[in-house]
Design a protein around this motif. Structure first.
Motif, short mmCIF file in Angstrom:
data_model
loop_
_atom_site.label_atom_id
_atom_site.label_comp_id
_atom_site.label_asym_id
_atom_site.label_seq_id
_atom_site.Cartn_x
_atom_site.Cartn_y
_atom_site.Cartn_z
N ARG A 1 -14.95 6.71 0.48
CA ARG A 1 -15.37 5.83 -0.61
C ARG A 1 -16.63 5.05 -0.23
NH1 ARG A 1 -12.06 0.61 -1.06
NH2 ARG A 1 -13.41 0.30 0.74
N ASP A 2 -16.63 4.50 0.99
CA ASP A 2 -17.80 3.73 1.44
C ASP A 2 -19.03 4.62 1.53
OD1 ASP A 2 -16.20 1.52 1.57
OD2 ASP A 2 -15.86 1.63 3.74
N LYS B 1 0.81 -1.21 0.00
CA LYS B 1 0.00 0.00 0.00
C LYS B 1 0.85 1.27 0.00
CE LYS B 1 -3.73 -2.31 2.52
NZ LYS B 1 -4.58 -2.28 3.73
N MET B 2 2.19 1.11 0.02
CA MET B 2 3.06 2.29 0.07
C MET B 2 3.13 2.96 -1.30
SD MET B 2 6.35 0.91 2.21
CE MET B 2 6.17 -0.03 3.71
N SER B 3 3.43 4.24 -1.26
CA SER B 3 3.69 4.95 -2.49
C SER B 3 5.10 4.57 -2.96
CB SER B 3 3.61 6.46 -2.26
OG SER B 3 4.63 6.87 -1.37
N THR B 4 5.42 4.90 -4.20
CA THR B 4 6.75 4.60 -4.75
C THR B 4 7.83 5.29 -3.94
OG1 THR B 4 5.77 4.43 -6.95
CG2 THR B 4 8.16 4.71 -6.82
N GLU C 1 -4.78 8.57 6.25
CA GLU C 1 -5.36 9.12 5.04
C GLU C 1 -6.13 8.04 4.27
OE1 GLU C 1 -2.29 10.93 2.78
OE2 GLU C 1 -1.91 12.55 4.22
N ASN C 2 -5.52 6.83 4.20
CA ASN C 2 -6.18 5.72 3.52
C ASN C 2 -7.49 5.36 4.20
OD1 ASN C 2 -4.26 5.45 1.52
ND2 ASN C 2 -3.07 3.92 2.62
N THR C 3 -7.48 5.39 5.54
CA THR C 3 -8.71 5.10 6.30
C THR C 3 -9.78 6.13 5.99
OG1 THR C 3 -7.42 4.09 8.11
CG2 THR C 3 -9.68 4.79 8.61
#
Length: 302
Positions: free
Chosen positions: A142-143, A74-77, A134-136
């Protein structure tokens, strides 16, 4: 004699003092050497202890990186690159600490490197936690959007269903219906005159006379009318030129097709249908228009 004896005693005293001085000097040298050796051993022990502590520190840092590395997918580059850089730095420091004996300068340099590494790992972990947060938040958004979309979609489906139901009701309401109807069989004389006939063997045609009920919703103008004639045995009469149409949510075959000009003025209409031979019994005549049953009637021949 006494003078010689005194000189001899004085000489012996000087020798004793010299020997004592030599012994003291030797003892001093031994003490100095012992202190130096003890200091050196202490220094080596200190270096070894510090080396062990630094290695333990590296183990802790590596374990911390491994823990956060579980979410690597899930990490960015950028974060993946930083992760690899920290792991590489730990390997280099391990290699430095694996040397036999580190000088004071090397040990000090390693301490500084690990101190910086601890800072970067702490910041790196904090960045990942922020990314997780942030993902949460994005997942929640999104939900929420999915829920809202599902709700809107459900409302749209319900509205569409109601619209279709309303359209169906409007369509059904706008379909013309028979007000009154009767069917009469006729015989055609050689002169062309038509006379009413009750016998099946003489009948050559039928006339379907009907009116259309008043309907302000129905469209004024031409409306196709489909006729189905059922013989006394229950079979549909289907001439060679018959076809199919849709009415009452099903596909049907017709006996005869024509059209009427609806004006919603109470006018009467007549449909002529030539056919022979007729058989004895009761015939059922059903009319359809605008996708629905328009009405029906019947007649009997002897």
């Amino acid at each position: 004699m006494e003078n010689q004896s005194g000189q001899s005693q004085k000489k012996n005293s000087n020798v004793i003092y010299f020997l004592i001085a030599v012994v003291v000097a030797l003892l001093g040298t031994d003490v100095y050497l012992y202190m130096q050796k003890n200091k050196s051993d202490t220094k080596i022990v200190y270096q070894n202890d510090e080396k062990t502590r630094l290695q333990t520190e590296l183990d802790s840092l590596e374990a911390q990186i491994e823990q956060v590395n579980l979410g690597r997918a899930k990490m960015s580059t950028e974060m993946q690159a930083k992760n690899d850089s920290l792991r590489t730095k730990i390997k280099v420091l391990r290699k430095e600490l694996a040397k036999g004996k580190l000088t004071v300068a090397e040990l000090s340099h390693a301490q500084e490197d690990i101190k910086q590494l601890r800072y970067f790992v702490t910041k790196y972990t904090a960045d990942l936690e922020e990314l997780k947060k942030e993902n949460t938040n994005l997942t929640v958004e999104r939900d929420t959007l999915k829920t809202n979309l599902a709700s809107v979609s459900e409302k749209a489906t319900t509205l569409e269903k109601k619209t279709q139901e309303l359209d169906a009701k409007v369509k059904e309401a706008s379909a013309i219906k028979v007000g009154s109807a009767d069917v009469v069989a006729y015989k055609i004389k050689n002169s062309g005159k038509e006379v009413e006939e009750k016998k099946a063997k003489n009948a050559q045609k039928i006339k379907i006379n009907f009116t259309v009920a008043s309907n302000t919703v129905a469209e004024k103008g031409l409306h196709d009318v489909y006729v189905r004639v059922i013989d006394p045995t229950g079979n549909l009469i289907t001439p060679a030129d018959s076809g199919t149409f849709s009415a009452d949510a099903q596909d049907l075959q017709y006996t005869y097709k024509t059209a009427i000009d609806f004006k919603d003025d109470g006018s009467g209409y007549t449909i002529d249908w030539l056919y022979s031979p007729f058989q004895k019994g009761t015939y059922t005549v059903i009319l359809y228009a605008d996708g629905y049953t328009m009405g029906k009637s019947s007649f009997t021949l002897k």
